[in-house]
Scaffold this motif. Structure first.
Motif, PDB file in Angstrom:
ATOM      1  N   LEU A 252       0.822  -1.219   0.000  1.00 23.28           N
ATOM      2  CA  LEU A 252       0.000   0.000   0.000  1.00 23.28           C
ATOM      3  C   LEU A 252       0.850   1.261   0.000  1.00 23.28           C
ATOM      4  CD1 LEU A 252      -2.657   1.631   0.373  1.00 23.28           C
ATOM      5  CD2 LEU A 252      -2.582   1.015   2.802  1.00 23.28           C
ATOM      6  N   GLY A 253       1.991   1.222   0.670  1.00 22.20           N
ATOM      7  CA  GLY A 253       2.869   2.384   0.705  1.00 22.20           C
ATOM      8  C   GLY A 253       4.122   2.233  -0.131  1.00 22.20           C
ATOM      9  N   GLY A 254       4.287   1.101  -0.796  1.00 27.56           N
ATOM     10  CA  GLY A 254       5.454   0.894  -1.636  1.00 27.56           C
ATOM     11  C   GLY A 254       6.776   1.027  -0.905  1.00 27.56           C
ATOM     12  N   CYS A 287      -0.131   8.840   3.123  1.00 24.91           N
ATOM     13  CA  CYS A 287      -1.292   8.736   2.230  1.00 24.91           C
ATOM     14  C   CYS A 287      -0.989   9.281   0.842  1.00 24.91           C
ATOM     15  CB  CYS A 287      -2.488   9.447   2.843  1.00 24.91           C
ATOM     16  SG  CYS A 287      -3.157   8.589   4.287  1.00 24.91           S
ATOM     17  N   ALA A 288      -0.152  10.298   0.757  1.00 29.20           N
ATOM     18  CA  ALA A 288       0.241  10.824  -0.561  1.00 29.20           C
ATOM     19  C   ALA A 288       1.001   9.757  -1.339  1.00 29.20           C
ATOM     20  CB  ALA A 288       1.092  12.081  -0.395  1.00 29.20           C
ATOM     21  N   VAL A 289       1.872   9.041  -0.656  1.00 25.16           N
ATOM     22  CA  VAL A 289       2.604   7.955  -1.314  1.00 25.16           C
ATOM     23  C   VAL A 289       1.649   6.822  -1.689  1.00 25.16           C
ATOM     24  CG1 VAL A 289       4.455   6.264  -1.098  1.00 25.16           C
ATOM     25  CG2 VAL A 289       4.727   8.530  -0.100  1.00 25.16           C
ATOM     26  N   GLY A 290       0.762   6.457  -0.754  1.00 28.36           N
ATOM     27  CA  GLY A 290      -0.202   5.395  -1.024  1.00 28.36           C
ATOM     28  C   GLY A 290      -1.065   5.693  -2.238  1.00 28.36           C
ATOM     29  N   GLU A 291      -1.443   6.957  -2.392  1.00 28.76           N
ATOM     30  CA  GLU A 291      -2.248   7.350  -3.551  1.00 28.76           C
ATOM     31  C   GLU A 291      -1.457   7.165  -4.845  1.00 28.76           C
ATOM     32  OE1 GLU A 291      -4.882  11.153  -5.162  1.00 28.76           O
ATOM     33  OE2 GLU A 291      -3.515  11.428  -3.471  1.00 28.76           O
ATOM     34  N   ALA A 292      -0.187   7.536  -4.821  1.00 25.82           N
ATOM     35  CA  ALA A 292       0.656   7.368  -6.010  1.00 25.82           C
ATOM     36  C   ALA A 292       0.835   5.892  -6.347  1.00 25.82           C
ATOM     37  CB  ALA A 292       2.011   8.031  -5.790  1.00 25.82           C
ATOM     38  N   VAL A 293       1.013   5.061  -5.323  1.00 21.21           N
ATOM     39  CA  VAL A 293       1.137   3.616  -5.546  1.00 21.21           C
ATOM     40  C   VAL A 293      -0.129   3.081  -6.201  1.00 21.21           C
ATOM     41  CG1 VAL A 293       1.316   1.360  -4.418  1.00 21.21           C
ATOM     42  CG2 VAL A 293       2.761   3.246  -3.643  1.00 21.21           C
ATOM     43  N   MET A 294      -1.265   3.454  -5.633  1.00 15.87           N
ATOM     44  CA  MET A 294      -2.529   2.923  -6.130  1.00 15.87           C
ATOM     45  C   MET A 294      -2.789   3.324  -7.576  1.00 15.87           C
ATOM     46  SD  MET A 294      -6.281   3.051  -4.417  1.00 15.87           S
ATOM     47  CE  MET A 294      -7.657   2.302  -5.296  1.00 15.87           C
ATOM     48  N   ASP A 295      -2.452   4.551  -7.918  1.00 19.71           N
ATOM     49  CA  ASP A 295      -2.676   5.023  -9.291  1.00 19.71           C
ATOM     50  C   ASP A 295      -1.910   4.186 -10.310  1.00 19.71           C
ATOM     51  OD1 ASP A 295      -4.366   6.999  -8.392  1.00 19.71           O
ATOM     52  OD2 ASP A 295      -2.889   8.619  -8.524  1.00 19.71           O
ATOM     53  N   ILE A 296      -0.767   3.657  -9.896  1.00 18.97           N
ATOM     54  CA  ILE A 296       0.034   2.837 -10.814  1.00 18.97           C
ATOM     55  C   ILE A 296      -0.395   1.370 -10.775  1.00 18.97           C
ATOM     56  CG2 ILE A 296       2.364   1.987 -11.303  1.00 18.97           C
ATOM     57  CD1 ILE A 296       3.387   4.676 -10.128  1.00 18.97           C
ATOM     58  N   ILE A 297      -0.582   0.834  -9.573  1.00 21.42           N
ATOM     59  CA  ILE A 297      -0.844  -0.600  -9.421  1.00 21.42           C
ATOM     60  C   ILE A 297      -2.198  -0.999  -9.979  1.00 21.42           C
ATOM     61  CG2 ILE A 297      -1.274  -2.446  -7.732  1.00 21.42           C
ATOM     62  CD1 ILE A 297       1.641  -1.850  -7.997  1.00 21.42           C
ATOM     63  N   ASN A 298      -3.235  -0.216  -9.692  1.00 16.37           N
ATOM     64  CA  ASN A 298      -4.592  -0.631 -10.052  1.00 16.37           C
ATOM     65  C   ASN A 298      -4.892  -0.315 -11.516  1.00 16.37           C
ATOM     66  OD1 ASN A 298      -7.058  -1.845  -9.614  1.00 16.37           O
ATOM     67  ND2 ASN A 298      -8.040   0.039  -8.912  1.00 16.37           N
ATOM     68  N   THR A 299      -4.052  -0.877 -12.384  1.00 15.73           N
ATOM     69  CA  THR A 299      -4.206  -0.712 -13.829  1.00 15.73           C
ATOM     70  C   THR A 299      -4.044  -2.075 -14.487  1.00 15.73           C
ATOM     71  OG1 THR A 299      -1.830  -0.287 -14.125  1.00 15.73           O
ATOM     72  CG2 THR A 299      -3.255   1.639 -13.791  1.00 15.73           C
ATOM     73  N   SER A 300      -4.673  -2.248 -15.627  1.00 18.70           N
ATOM     74  CA  SER A 300      -4.587  -3.548 -16.301  1.00 18.70           C
ATOM     75  C   SER A 300      -3.161  -3.860 -16.743  1.00 18.70           C
ATOM     76  CB  SER A 300      -5.541  -3.584 -17.500  1.00 18.70           C
ATOM     77  OG  SER A 300      -5.243  -2.544 -18.407  1.00 18.70           O
ATOM     78  N   ASP A 301      -2.390  -2.836 -17.104  1.00 23.11           N
ATOM     79  CA  ASP A 301      -1.011  -3.068 -17.539  1.00 23.11           C
ATOM     80  C   ASP A 301      -0.199  -3.764 -16.454  1.00 23.11           C
ATOM     81  OD1 ASP A 301      -1.426  -2.031 -20.007  1.00 23.11           O
ATOM     82  OD2 ASP A 301      -0.315  -0.160 -19.688  1.00 23.11           O
ATOM     83  N   VAL A 302      -0.283  -3.226 -15.231  1.00 18.65           N
ATOM     84  CA  VAL A 302       0.500  -3.798 -14.126  1.00 18.65           C
ATOM     85  C   VAL A 302      -0.069  -5.142 -13.694  1.00 18.65           C
ATOM     86  CG1 VAL A 302       1.198  -3.502 -11.717  1.00 18.65           C
ATOM     87  CG2 VAL A 302       1.377  -1.586 -13.306  1.00 18.65           C
ATOM     88  N   LEU A 303      -1.384  -5.228 -13.502  1.00 17.43           N
ATOM     89  CA  LEU A 303      -1.989  -6.467 -13.002  1.00 17.43           C
ATOM     90  C   LEU A 303      -1.840  -7.608 -13.998  1.00 17.43           C
ATOM     91  CD1 LEU A 303      -5.188  -4.983 -11.310  1.00 17.43           C
ATOM     92  CD2 LEU A 303      -3.026  -5.639 -10.221  1.00 17.43           C
ATOM     93  N   ASP A 304      -2.028  -7.332 -15.275  1.00 15.72           N
ATOM     94  CA  ASP A 304      -1.816  -8.377 -16.284  1.00 15.72           C
ATOM     95  C   ASP A 304      -0.339  -8.756 -16.380  1.00 15.72           C
ATOM     96  OD1 ASP A 304      -4.508  -8.309 -16.818  1.00 15.72           O
ATOM     97  OD2 ASP A 304      -4.329  -7.123 -18.660  1.00 15.72           O
ATOM     98  N   GLY A 305       0.522  -7.766 -16.176  1.00 11.16           N
ATOM     99  CA  GLY A 305       1.963  -8.018 -16.211  1.00 11.16           C
ATOM    100  C   GLY A 305       2.426  -8.958 -15.114  1.00 11.16           C
ATOM    101  N   VAL A 306       1.740  -8.916 -13.963  1.00 10.37           N
ATOM    102  CA  VAL A 306       2.085  -9.816 -12.852  1.00 10.37           C
ATOM    103  C   VAL A 306       1.961 -11.264 -13.299  1.00 10.37           C
ATOM    104  CG1 VAL A 306       1.310 -10.649 -10.586  1.00 10.37           C
ATOM    105  CG2 VAL A 306       1.538  -8.191 -11.003  1.00 10.37           C
ATOM    106  N   LYS A 307       0.916 -11.568 -14.048  1.00 14.17           N
ATOM    107  CA  LYS A 307       0.694 -12.950 -14.486  1.00 14.17           C
ATOM    108  C   LYS A 307       1.774 -13.392 -15.474  1.00 14.17           C
ATOM    109  CE  LYS A 307      -4.118 -12.076 -13.555  1.00 14.17           C
ATOM    110  NZ  LYS A 307      -5.262 -11.289 -14.024  1.00 14.17           N
ATOM    111  N   VAL A 308       2.216 -12.474 -16.325  1.00  9.58           N
ATOM    112  CA  VAL A 308       3.289 -12.784 -17.273  1.00  9.58           C
ATOM    113  C   VAL A 308       4.590 -13.067 -16.528  1.00  9.58           C
ATOM    114  CG1 VAL A 308       4.705 -11.857 -19.146  1.00  9.58           C
ATOM    115  CG2 VAL A 308       2.229 -11.440 -19.128  1.00  9.58           C
TER     116      VAL A 308
END
Length: 401
Positions: A252-254, A287-308
């Motif tokens: 959550l906080g990277g 929370c500012a850091v957590g928001e930045a993390v979430m904006d990047i992680i909660n995307t199809s590019d990153v989540l689909d990339g995890v499976k690859v």
């Protein structure tokens, strides 16, 4: 002052036994120690550094917020905390968020909330909390007792009561133990410290059904599995099971300390003003850091990339094992993976971790028999390939010793 590993033994409480390596800087999935030796990071700060080291977006978020306001306490709220809470509730089943500083604190809040909810709605007899053997939920006295590993909870005097444990994936044992006195069942949607054990589909859905049957809350500890680690934003989303309370921290906080407990409005209302709190929880910097993390992680590019990336690491484990025959199975999901040592190498997971570091790779263990990897979710495939080369050297070093 000369800072060495020996200084640790002089000035630090000896509850840890850290490596002799002292990293001093990191970039992406690589770190450098005091002697400028480079290591590839497959440990991820124990599934924390989800975007690697010094990710530009996180550095920017810290710098921007650090020049505005650092801390207020909860006498006042702040903009980063509210923005992050809104994004978390929009992305999940939850309506409301409570902030803490760690996974243990988030779980402490969840357990206290469950007990208060049960007391308010059903009376003091409904106080039983059930969790699972080999589970891990934190190091506070409440959470370490709920965690199903007595080695961590014994030796500190009388433990909190009305806490019971059953084996993970044993639905019949859980069914036999539950009653209308059960106020909550707490589980990891994949046991991390306990050996990277995935739930069966029947088990995950069965726990939810039993909680509904007995008017008990289902608490998902997603401290390690959440924020994309298993390939979905939270693990419950792939299981098709929705908890009543969910806890998050680590990624959550990277790397910046923050935790959160998420729940519905109807349950949250039982933590009235004064019933629970945290001086630093909801800190604007975190929370500012957590928001930045979430904006990047909660995307199809990153989540689909995890499976690859999972497929690449699994293939690497299998190729190494085909040569050296040291693993009995590969466990886990997404980028929380473990290689279980076979009978010939039982109890030697730490040896493999140490040998990995000697060959330029940071790895983890999960108990004495599992070598665990939890790298950045955005680790380049070239770094995975190089990390596996180094891991193979470590394996060869042990096998040929």
């Amino acid at each position: 002052m000369q800072v060495t590993r020996e200084l640790f033994d002089e000035v630090m409480v000896p509850n840890y036994a850290p490596s002799s390596i002292i990293p001093v800087r990191g970039e992406g999935s690589r770190v450098w120690d005091q002697n400028d030796n480079e290591l590839i990071d497959f440990a991820g700060g124990i599934a924390v550094n989800c975007l690697g080291h010094c990710h530009p977006a996180l550095v920017a978020a810290v710098n921007e917020q650090a020049s505005k306001i650092w801390h207020l306490s909860n006498v006042m709220t702040n903009e980063p905390a509210l923005r992050l809470a809104k994004k978390l509730t929009d992305a999940t089943f939850a309506d409301q968020v409570y902030y803490a500083n760690s996974g243990g604190e988030s779980n402490e809040a969840a357990l206290k909330l469950a007990r208060r909810w049960a007391l308010d709605n059903y009376g003091k007899e409904k106080d039983q909390i059930i969790a699972f053997k080999q589970g891990f939920h934190g190091r506070t006295f409440f959470t370490v007792t709920v965690g199903g590993q007595e080695a961590y909870s014994d030796g500190f005097g009388p433990k909190p009561g009305a806490i019971d444990h059953v084996a993970y994936n044993d639905l019949e044992a859980l069914k036999a133990l539950m009653s209308d006195k059960t106020c909550a069942v707490m589980m990891e949607p994949l046991q991390g410290e306990g050996g990277l054990v995935s739930p069966t589909d029947e088990f995950a859905k069965g726990v939810r059904e039993l909680c509904d049957e007995h008017n008990a809350l289902l608490i998902f500890d997603e401290v390690q599995t959440g924020f994309g680690r298993l390939g979905s934003f939270f693990a419950y989303m792939d299981l098709g099971v929705t908890p009543d309370i969910l806890t998050s921290a680590k990624a959550l906080g990277g790397g910046f300390p923050i935790g959160a407990m998420l729940t519905t409005k109807d349950i949250a209302k039982h933590l009235k003003p004064g019933t629970h709190g945290s001086t630093y929880g909801g800190n604007p910097l975190a929370c500012a850091v957590g928001e930045a993390v979430m904006d990047i992680i909660n995307t199809s590019d990153v989540l689909d990339g995890v499976k690859v990336k999972e497929a690449q690491i699994r293939a690497g484990f299998e190729a190494i094992n085909a040569k050296y025959n040291v693993f009995s199975e590969i466990r886990g999901k997404g980028l929380l993976l473990g290689a279980v040592l076979n009978d010939e190498y039982q109890g030697r997971a730490r040896d493999f971790m140490v040998a990995s570091a000697e060959n330029g790779l940071m790895a983890l263990v999960a108990g004495a028999n599992i070598v665990r990897f939890a790298p950045s979710l955005v680790i380049p495939e070239a770094d995975i390939a190089e990390g596996l080369v180094r891991f193979e050297k470590a394996v060869a070093q042990i096998v040929n010793a």
